[in-house]
Design a protein around this motif. Sequence first.
Motif, PDB file in Angstrom:
ATOM      1  N   ASP A   1       0.825  -1.211   0.000  1.00 22.63           N
ATOM      2  CA  ASP A   1       0.000   0.000   0.000  1.00 22.63           C
ATOM      3  C   ASP A   1       0.859   1.261   0.000  1.00 22.63           C
TER       4      ASP A   1
ATOM      5  N   LYS B   1       1.390   4.654  -5.365  1.00 22.11           N
ATOM      6  CA  LYS B   1       0.209   5.399  -5.790  1.00 22.11           C
ATOM      7  C   LYS B   1       0.610   6.649  -6.569  1.00 22.11           C
TER       8      LYS B   1
ATOM      9  N   TYR C   1      -0.245  10.112   4.049  1.00 20.54           N
ATOM     10  CA  TYR C   1      -1.238   9.128   4.471  1.00 20.54           C
ATOM     11  C   TYR C   1      -2.652   9.691   4.419  1.00 20.54           C
ATOM     12  N   GLN C   2      -2.754  11.018   4.385  1.00 23.00           N
ATOM     13  CA  GLN C   2      -4.066  11.658   4.267  1.00 23.00           C
ATOM     14  C   GLN C   2      -4.284  12.279   2.887  1.00 23.00           C
TER      15      GLN C   2
ATOM     16  N   ASP D   1      -7.120   9.661  -2.101  1.00 21.63           N
ATOM     17  CA  ASP D   1      -8.486   9.169  -1.903  1.00 21.63           C
ATOM     18  C   ASP D   1      -8.523   7.657  -2.078  1.00 21.63           C
ATOM     19  N   GLU D   2      -9.717   7.080  -2.001  1.00 15.96           N
ATOM     20  CA  GLU D   2      -9.841   5.620  -2.046  1.00 15.96           C
ATOM     21  C   GLU D   2      -9.498   5.035  -3.413  1.00 15.96           C
ATOM     22  N   ASN D   3      -9.426   5.881  -4.440  1.00 20.78           N
ATOM     23  CA  ASN D   3      -9.071   5.424  -5.788  1.00 20.78           C
ATOM     24  C   ASN D   3      -7.589   5.609  -6.113  1.00 20.78           C
ATOM     25  N   GLY D   4      -6.813   6.099  -5.140  1.00 21.29           N
ATOM     26  CA  GLY D   4      -5.388   6.289  -5.362  1.00 21.29           C
ATOM     27  C   GLY D   4      -5.021   7.617  -5.986  1.00 21.29           C
ATOM     28  N   ASN D   5      -6.002   8.521  -6.120  1.00 21.44           N
ATOM     29  CA  ASN D   5      -5.721   9.855  -6.644  1.00 21.44           C
ATOM     30  C   ASN D   5      -5.493  10.826  -5.491  1.00 21.44           C
TER      31      ASN D   5
ATOM     32  N   LYS E   1      -6.187  14.003  -3.325  1.00 18.65           N
ATOM     33  CA  LYS E   1      -7.392  14.773  -3.020  1.00 18.65           C
ATOM     34  C   LYS E   1      -7.261  16.221  -3.468  1.00 18.65           C
TER      35      LYS E   1
END
Length: 204
Positions: A26, A31, A168-169, A172-176, A178
């Motif tokens: 991860d 990413k 880590y923040q 987003d959940e799609n790996g892009n 924010k």
Amino acid sequence: MKKLEGKEEFMSAAKILAFAGSARQDSVNKKLVKIAVEGAKAVGAEVTYLDFRDLPLPLYDGDLEESEGLPENALKLKALMKAHQGFLIASPEYNSSISPLLKNAIDWASRPEPDEPSLVCFKEKVTVLMSASPGYLGGLRGLTHVRSILGNIKVLVLPDQEAIGNAYQAFDENGNLKDEAQQTSILQLGSKLATVIAKLNLPI
């Protein structure tokens, strides 16, 4: 995924190898480099993504090289690097420097095969660097060392780079990313590398 404007068509597509200096499943740097890959593809580049988990290498050991030659995965890595004109590299920062995984891969790839010119995997290659880190500076200190290493082994390292802090923040959940401005900046790193390679018409 945000699309880049002004897509260019190239006489010959740039061939780019993309990888992160992290083995973590991860990894935020994996990413990150995948976003840059999309930027390169958006302007017509052919991109191969490499996960170093798929090419495990022993710690570089001159005695091992002398007794057994280059490991099979080192030969596979070299073949991949030689088949591409440039590299998209996302490098995590380990104690203000380059990650051991990335340094070890560079060290093995720098070793010549019999009757092979020195640094054949690196000469006339172009790269763009980026990093992501949970720290405020985003891995920026480590990129200084990566840039120095690659420059000393004949890689043309473009001045464009990005470091994403609080990583880590940041995704987003799609790996892009924010932050839309950060997302665009990373996409543009990929497109910039592809554009420069195409203009230079580099050999493979």
